[in-house]
Design an enzyme around this catalytic site. Structure first.
Site, PDB file in Angstrom:
ATOM      1  N   HIS A  39      47.514  45.189  43.842  1.00 17.81           N
ATOM      2  CA  HIS A  39      46.278  45.631  43.319  1.00 17.81           C
ATOM      3  C   HIS A  39      46.853  47.094  42.632  1.00 17.81           C
ATOM      4  O   HIS A  39      46.284  47.386  41.574  1.00 17.81           O
ATOM      5  CB  HIS A  39      45.110  45.737  43.995  1.00 17.81           C
ATOM      6  CG  HIS A  39      44.374  44.668  44.698  1.00 17.81           C
ATOM      7  ND1 HIS A  39      44.277  43.643  44.030  1.00 17.81           N
ATOM      8  CD2 HIS A  39      44.127  44.195  45.972  1.00 17.81           C
ATOM      9  CE1 HIS A  39      43.822  42.408  44.743  1.00 17.81           C
ATOM     10  NE2 HIS A  39      43.896  43.046  45.931  1.00 17.81           N
TER      11      HIS A  39
ATOM     12  N   SER B  73      34.250  40.547  41.811  1.00 18.29           N
ATOM     13  CA  SER B  73      33.158  39.551  41.674  1.00 18.29           C
ATOM     14  C   SER B  73      32.319  39.488  43.067  1.00 18.29           C
ATOM     15  O   SER B  73      32.480  40.179  44.086  1.00 18.29           O
ATOM     16  CB  SER B  73      33.713  38.098  41.602  1.00 18.29           C
ATOM     17  OG  SER B  73      34.247  37.565  42.885  1.00 18.29           O
TER      18      SER B  73
ATOM     19  N   ASP C 203      44.137  38.280  37.325  1.00 17.35           N
ATOM     20  CA  ASP C 203      44.213  37.641  38.687  1.00 17.35           C
ATOM     21  C   ASP C 203      45.943  37.653  38.952  1.00 17.35           C
ATOM     22  O   ASP C 203      46.883  37.681  38.136  1.00 17.35           O
ATOM     23  CB  ASP C 203      43.842  36.063  38.201  1.00 17.35           C
ATOM     24  CG  ASP C 203      43.714  35.117  39.564  1.00 17.35           C
ATOM     25  OD1 ASP C 203      43.933  35.703  40.856  1.00 17.35           O
ATOM     26  OD2 ASP C 203      43.684  33.940  39.719  1.00 17.35           O
TER      27      ASP C 203
ATOM     28  N   LEU D 147      36.544  52.593  22.008  1.00 13.61           N
ATOM     29  CA  LEU D 147      37.029  51.521  22.766  1.00 13.61           C
ATOM     30  C   LEU D 147      35.754  51.635  23.995  1.00 13.61           C
ATOM     31  O   LEU D 147      35.579  52.586  24.671  1.00 13.61           O
ATOM     32  CB  LEU D 147      38.170  51.271  23.531  1.00 13.61           C
ATOM     33  CG  LEU D 147      38.185  50.148  24.799  1.00 13.61           C
ATOM     34  CD1 LEU D 147      38.462  48.777  23.995  1.00 13.61           C
ATOM     35  CD2 LEU D 147      39.546  50.466  25.294  1.00 13.61           C
TER      36      LEU D 147
HETATM   37  C1  FPP Z   1      42.669  39.186  41.396  1.00 14.42           C
HETATM   38  O1  FPP Z   1      43.861  39.167  41.943  1.00 14.42           O
HETATM   39  C2  FPP Z   1      42.335  40.846  41.209  1.00 14.42           C
HETATM   40  C3  FPP Z   1      41.279  41.226  41.861  1.00 14.42           C
HETATM   41  C4  FPP Z   1      40.407  40.537  42.516  1.00 14.42           C
HETATM   42  C5  FPP Z   1      41.170  42.568  41.521  1.00 14.42           C
HETATM   43  C6  FPP Z   1      41.564  43.185  40.147  1.00 14.42           C
HETATM   44  C7  FPP Z   1      41.440  44.867  40.364  1.00 14.42           C
HETATM   45  C8  FPP Z   1      42.428  45.458  39.957  1.00 14.42           C
HETATM   46  C9  FPP Z   1      43.275  45.125  39.105  1.00 14.42           C
HETATM   47  C10 FPP Z   1      42.211  46.815  40.033  1.00 14.42           C
HETATM   48  C11 FPP Z   1      40.940  47.630  40.208  1.00 14.42           C
HETATM   49  C12 FPP Z   1      40.434  47.734  38.653  1.00 14.42           C
HETATM   50  C13 FPP Z   1      39.846  49.011  38.008  1.00 14.42           C
HETATM   51  C14 FPP Z   1      38.909  48.697  37.115  1.00 14.42           C
HETATM   52  C15 FPP Z   1      40.538  50.162  38.078  1.00 14.42           C
HETATM   53  P1  FPP Z   1      44.219  38.415  43.487  1.00 14.42           P
HETATM   54  O2  FPP Z   1      43.900  39.364  44.782  1.00 14.42           O
HETATM   55  O3  FPP Z   1      43.124  37.336  43.758  1.00 14.42           O
HETATM   56  O4  FPP Z   1      45.636  37.597  43.372  1.00 14.42           O
HETATM   57  P2  FPP Z   1      45.880  36.342  44.033  1.00 14.42           P
HETATM   58  O5  FPP Z   1      45.376  35.285  43.317  1.00 14.42           O
HETATM   59  O6  FPP Z   1      47.463  36.342  44.043  1.00 14.42           O
HETATM   60  O7  FPP Z   1      45.425  36.630  45.353  1.00 14.42           O
END
Ligand code: FPP
Length: 243
Positions: free
Chosen positions: A36, A64, A19, A130
Site C-alpha cells: 500500500h 470501499s 488493485d 485537477l
Molecule cells: C487494493 O489492493 C488497494 C486498496 C484496497 C487500497 C488502495 C490504497 C492506496 C493505493 C493508498 C492510499 C490512498 C490514498 C488516496 C493516499 P489489494 O490490497 O486488494 O491488493 P491485492 O489484490 O493484491 O490483495
C-alpha cells in the site's frame, strides 16, 4: 511519450481502481502494508501526470465499504497512509491548484482521517486545476440507495414531483453531482470487475483492465499514458453508430 497523446482527446475524467498492492508486497516477501505504501508512490506519479495532461477529474478508489472486512491492522495502516499522504502533500497539491474532494461516508472513518480530509477539502476548495476525488468508505450501491432516499424525502416535502425524475436529476442526487461521468476507468491487477465502484456513472465509460503482471505499484506514468493512448484509439458510440 507525453507528445504521442493527442491534446484534443484527453479524457476529462479518469477513474482508477488501484488493485494489486497486497500481491506486489507478497511477491517481495514484504507485509501487505508495504504494498500500500508503494501504491501511494504510484499515486503521486499519476497525480503529477494528470496535472501535466490537464485532466479535469481523477477519481481514486482508496477504500470501499467492503474493505472494512480486512484485518484491523490493514485497515488501520491504510487509514494512516491516507492521513500521512494528505499531511505531507497538502501544500504541494494546493500549490499545483489541485482540488481535493471526497466521495463516500465520512462518518465511520477514524477521527484523524476525517479531520485531515475535511481540512484538505477546505484548503483546496477554490482551486480550479485537477480535481482529485478520493473514494473512501465508498460503495456505489449504497450511494444509489441514498440518492433514492433523498429523492423520496424531497417528494414527501413537496420540493420535487415524481414527474421531475429523469437521469440528469438522478445524477444530481449522487455523490458525484456536478462531476462529469468518467470517460476512462482503469483497473490494475488483472481482475475484470467494477467491485461496486461508480456503477451508475460508468454506463458509457471506456473500461481498461491491465493484466495481472501490472499491479498498482507498477503503474507508472508511462503505463498511464499508454492507457490514455488506448482510450484515444477507441470509438465511442454511446449507443449510436459511427458517422
Ligand atoms: C487494493 O489492493 C488497494 C486498496 C484496497 C487500497 C488502495 C490504497 C492506496 C493505493 C493508498 C492510499 C490512498 C490514498 C488516496 C493516499 P489489494 O490490497 O486488494 O491488493 P491485492 O489484490 O493484491 O490483495
Amino acid at each position: 511519450m507525453f507528445k504521442a497523446v493527442s491534446a484534443k482527446q484527453i479524457p476529462r475524467h479518469i477513474a482508477i481502481i488501484m488493485d494489486g498492492n497486497g500481491r506486489w508486497a507478497l511477491a517481495r516477501k514484504m507485509p501487505r502494508t508495504a504494498g500500500h505504501r508503494q501504491g501511494v508512490e504510484a499515486l503521486r506519479e499519476i497525480i503529477e501526470a494528470s496535472v501535466k495532461l490537464r485532466i479535469a477529474h481523477l477519481t481514486l478508489f482508496a477504500f470501499s465499504t467492503e474493505n472494512w472486512k480486512r484485518p484491523e491492522s490493514e485497515v488501520k495502516a491504510l487509514m494512516s497512509l491516507m492521513v500521512e499522504f494528505l499531511q505531507k502533500e497538502l501544500s504541494e497539491l494546493h500549490k499545483n491548484n489541485i482540488k481535493i474532494n471526497m466521495l463516500g461516508r465520512i462518518q465511520g472513518l477514524p477521527q484523524d482521517a476525517a479531520l485531515e480530509i475535511q481540512k484538505s477539502m477546505e484548503v483546496t476548495k477554490n482551486n480550479k486545476g485537477l480535481q482529485v476525488n478520493i473514494a473512501i468508505n465508498y460503495g456505489s450501491r449504497a450511494e444509489i440507495v441514498q440518492a433514492v432516499k433523498k429523492i423520496t424525502h424531497d417528494i414527501c416535502k413537496n420540493r420535487l414531483s415524481p414527474d421531475d425524475i429523469n437521469e440528469d436529476l438522478f445524477s444530481r442526487y449522487l455523490e458525484t453531482a456536478g462531476i462529469p461521468d468518467p470517460d476512462l476507468l482503469i483497473r490494475t491487477g488483472g481482475e475484470y470487475r467494477l467491485s461496486n465502484f461508480l456503477l451508475y456513472q460508468s454506463a458509457y465509460t471506456e473500461l481498461l483492465f491491465t493484466d495481472r503482471q501490472v499491479l498498482w505499484p507498477d503503474f507508472t506514468s508511462r503505463r498511464f499514458l499508454e492507457a490514455i493512448l488506448e482510450y484515444q484509439n477507441r470509438i465511442r458510440r454511446f449507443g449510436g453508430i459511427d458517422v
